[in-house]
Scaffold this active site. Structure first.
Site, mmCIF file in Angstrom:
data_model
loop_
_atom_site.group_PDB
_atom_site.id
_atom_site.type_symbol
_atom_site.label_atom_id
_atom_site.label_comp_id
_atom_site.label_asym_id
_atom_site.label_seq_id
_atom_site.Cartn_x
_atom_site.Cartn_y
_atom_site.Cartn_z
ATOM 1 N N ALA A 130 -28.382 35.760 17.349
ATOM 2 C CA ALA A 130 -27.495 36.265 16.300
ATOM 3 C C ALA A 130 -26.360 35.278 16.076
ATOM 4 O O ALA A 130 -25.899 34.629 17.023
ATOM 5 C CB ALA A 130 -26.924 37.608 16.737
ATOM 6 N N GLU A 132 -36.327 36.242 20.634
ATOM 7 C CA GLU A 132 -37.022 37.367 19.986
ATOM 8 C C GLU A 132 -37.810 36.898 18.755
ATOM 9 O O GLU A 132 -38.901 37.385 18.482
ATOM 10 C CB GLU A 132 -36.010 38.443 19.595
ATOM 11 C CG GLU A 132 -35.363 39.082 20.819
ATOM 12 C CD GLU A 132 -34.379 40.154 20.423
ATOM 13 O OE1 GLU A 132 -33.232 39.795 20.073
ATOM 14 O OE2 GLU A 132 -34.759 41.333 20.428
HETATM 15 N N1 COA Z 1 -23.786 31.925 16.764
HETATM 16 C C1 COA Z 1 -22.897 31.169 16.088
HETATM 17 N N2 COA Z 1 -22.500 29.964 16.493
HETATM 18 C C2 COA Z 1 -23.038 29.486 17.620
HETATM 19 C C3 COA Z 1 -23.986 30.218 18.376
HETATM 20 C C4 COA Z 1 -24.349 31.486 17.887
HETATM 21 N N3 COA Z 1 -25.268 32.268 18.531
HETATM 22 N N4 COA Z 1 -24.345 29.484 19.455
HETATM 23 C C5 COA Z 1 -23.652 28.332 19.367
HETATM 24 N N5 COA Z 1 -22.860 28.339 18.272
HETATM 25 C C6 COA Z 1 -21.923 27.315 17.820
HETATM 26 C C7 COA Z 1 -20.787 27.128 18.837
HETATM 27 O O1 COA Z 1 -19.800 28.116 18.655
HETATM 28 C C8 COA Z 1 -20.322 25.737 18.483
HETATM 29 O O2 COA Z 1 -19.536 25.793 17.318
HETATM 30 P P1 COA Z 1 -18.037 25.144 17.298
HETATM 31 O O3 COA Z 1 -18.273 23.679 17.554
HETATM 32 O O4 COA Z 1 -17.550 25.444 15.917
HETATM 33 O O5 COA Z 1 -17.290 25.811 18.390
HETATM 34 C C9 COA Z 1 -21.609 25.037 18.108
HETATM 35 O O6 COA Z 1 -22.550 26.056 17.805
HETATM 36 C C10 COA Z 1 -22.172 24.216 19.242
HETATM 37 O O7 COA Z 1 -22.299 25.042 20.370
HETATM 38 P P2 COA Z 1 -22.029 24.506 21.862
HETATM 39 O O8 COA Z 1 -22.066 25.689 22.774
HETATM 40 O O9 COA Z 1 -20.825 23.653 21.885
HETATM 41 O O10 COA Z 1 -23.331 23.573 22.036
HETATM 42 P P3 COA Z 1 -24.081 23.214 23.382
HETATM 43 O O11 COA Z 1 -25.045 22.131 23.036
HETATM 44 O O12 COA Z 1 -23.130 22.961 24.503
HETATM 45 O O13 COA Z 1 -24.923 24.549 23.783
HETATM 46 C C11 COA Z 1 -26.271 26.500 23.359
HETATM 47 C C12 COA Z 1 -25.928 25.041 22.939
HETATM 48 C C13 COA Z 1 -27.242 27.070 22.334
HETATM 49 C C14 COA Z 1 -26.937 26.465 24.743
HETATM 50 C C15 COA Z 1 -24.973 27.300 23.435
HETATM 51 O O14 COA Z 1 -24.307 27.170 22.187
HETATM 52 C C16 COA Z 1 -25.126 28.771 23.699
HETATM 53 O O15 COA Z 1 -25.391 29.177 24.831
HETATM 54 N N6 COA Z 1 -24.903 29.624 22.661
HETATM 55 C C17 COA Z 1 -24.857 31.043 22.790
HETATM 56 C C18 COA Z 1 -26.239 31.613 22.624
HETATM 57 C C19 COA Z 1 -26.285 33.088 22.936
HETATM 58 O O16 COA Z 1 -25.751 33.593 23.901
HETATM 59 N N7 COA Z 1 -27.040 33.801 22.085
HETATM 60 C C20 COA Z 1 -27.347 35.171 22.301
HETATM 61 C C21 COA Z 1 -26.721 36.032 21.314
HETATM 62 S S1 COA Z 1 -27.132 37.717 21.696
#
Ligand code: COA
Length: 260
Positions: free
Chosen positions: A65, A113
């Site tokens: 999401a 999902e």
């Molecule tokens: N929704 C919106 N934005 C997201 C996102 C999400 N689910 N996941 C990552 N982003 C955004 C971050 O906020 C960041 O934006 P910013 O630079 O404006 O702060 C950008 O994407 C990069 O994310 P970052 O975490 O810095 O990249 P990374 O390479 O270190 O890690 C992931 C990548 C995907 C592993 C990590 O972003 C992550 O764990 N995201 C959360 C995923 C999650 O928990 N999803 C489940 C939702 S129920």
């Protein structure tokens, strides 16, 4: 409206790419709507035999999401989103073509999902997988609890859903969460296309019948499933492609299938 999802056609293969790398290809409302529109378009095209779904960039397949958008949503809007996941992504498991998630990076929450809604999954070596929802005070809401339990069995599903832990591609392969792991991220798409070549080029009626029969096993008790299989076989038995396959075998040549 900006393009959040890209479509590329290569003969009978459609490649759908979620194109929001700056947001880790997260599923915003508009992204889910565009996936739905594109899916309906593809489902109405009998020339599509395989649909590969992937994400832009090298970090994420889909980070679930869109959590930034989610912060501004009312509870009612979240409920609408849950319904939209179901209605807009259903084509991935209901169309006549096989759907394949090519998981190029993180597949987390709704991203996993989405991959689970596809018929098959192939991953890049550094892909990570997880259903972290319970840590956010919710549960997977895009079919994840149901599909992962059907795919992996209850015990393995509970491990991933309750702990929310992230796993790597080798564990995902060992669990059966993905069918294959490509040797490198760069080779992911080519590996997927090579793997699915027999589907894209095989007998169309047989491919469709086989896909619908195996999918039916997800929902039908055995006796009804056996009836379903029999009816699906009948459609092949009456086909010109079946006669052509037998003839080609006796003439020691490749069959020329026409989907009839
Ligand atoms: N929704 C919106 N934005 C997201 C996102 C999400 N689910 N996941 C990552 N982003 C955004 C971050 O906020 C960041 O934006 P910013 O630079 O404006 O702060 C950008 O994407 C990069 O994310 P970052 O975490 O810095 O990249 P990374 O390479 O270190 O890690 C992931 C990548 C995907 C592993 C990590 O972003 C992550 O764990 N995201 C959360 C995923 C999650 O928990 N999803 C489940 C939702 S129920």
């Amino acid at each position: 409206m900006s393009e959040l999802v890209r479509l590329e056609r290569r003969a009978a293969v459609a490649i759908v790419t979620i194109d929001r790398p700056e947001r880790m290809n997260a599923l915003s409302w508009a992204t889910v709507q565009q996936l739905g529109e594109l899916g309906r378009e593809l489902a109405s095209d009998p020339g599509v035999r395989v649909c590969v779904v992937t994400g832009a960039g090298d970090k994420a397949f889909c980070a679930g999401a869109d959590l930034k958008e989610r912060q501004g949503m009312s509870r009612g809007q979240v409920r609408e989103m849950l319904s939209a996941y179901r209605s807009e992504l259903a084509w991935l498991e209901k169309s006549d073509f096989v759907s394949v998630a090519a998981i190029n990076g993180a597949a987390l929450g709704g991203g996993l999902e989405l991959a689970l809604t596809c018929d098959l999954r192939i991953a890049a070596p550094l892909a990570v997988f997880g259903l972290p929802e319970t840590a956010l005070g919710i549960i997977p809401g895009a079919g994840g609890t149901q599909r992962i339990a059907r795919l992996l069995g209850e015990s393995r599903a509970l491990d991933l859903v309750l702990t929310g832990r992230r796993i790597d591609s080798s564990e995902a392969l060992a669990l059966g969460l993905v069918n294959r792991v490509a040797p490198s991220a760069e080779q992911l798409l080519d590996c997927a296309l090579k793997w699915l070549e027999p589907v894209a080029e095989g007998a169309p009626l047989a491919q469709r019948a086989a896909l619908s029969a195996v999918r039916a096993a997800r929902r039908l008790p055995l006796d009804e499933g056996l009836d379903f299989e029999r009816a699906a076989y009948e459609r092949c038995l009456d086909s010109a492609d079946r006669d052509e396959a037998l003839l080609a075998l006796s003439e020691k040549r490749k069959p020329r299938f026409q989907g009839k």
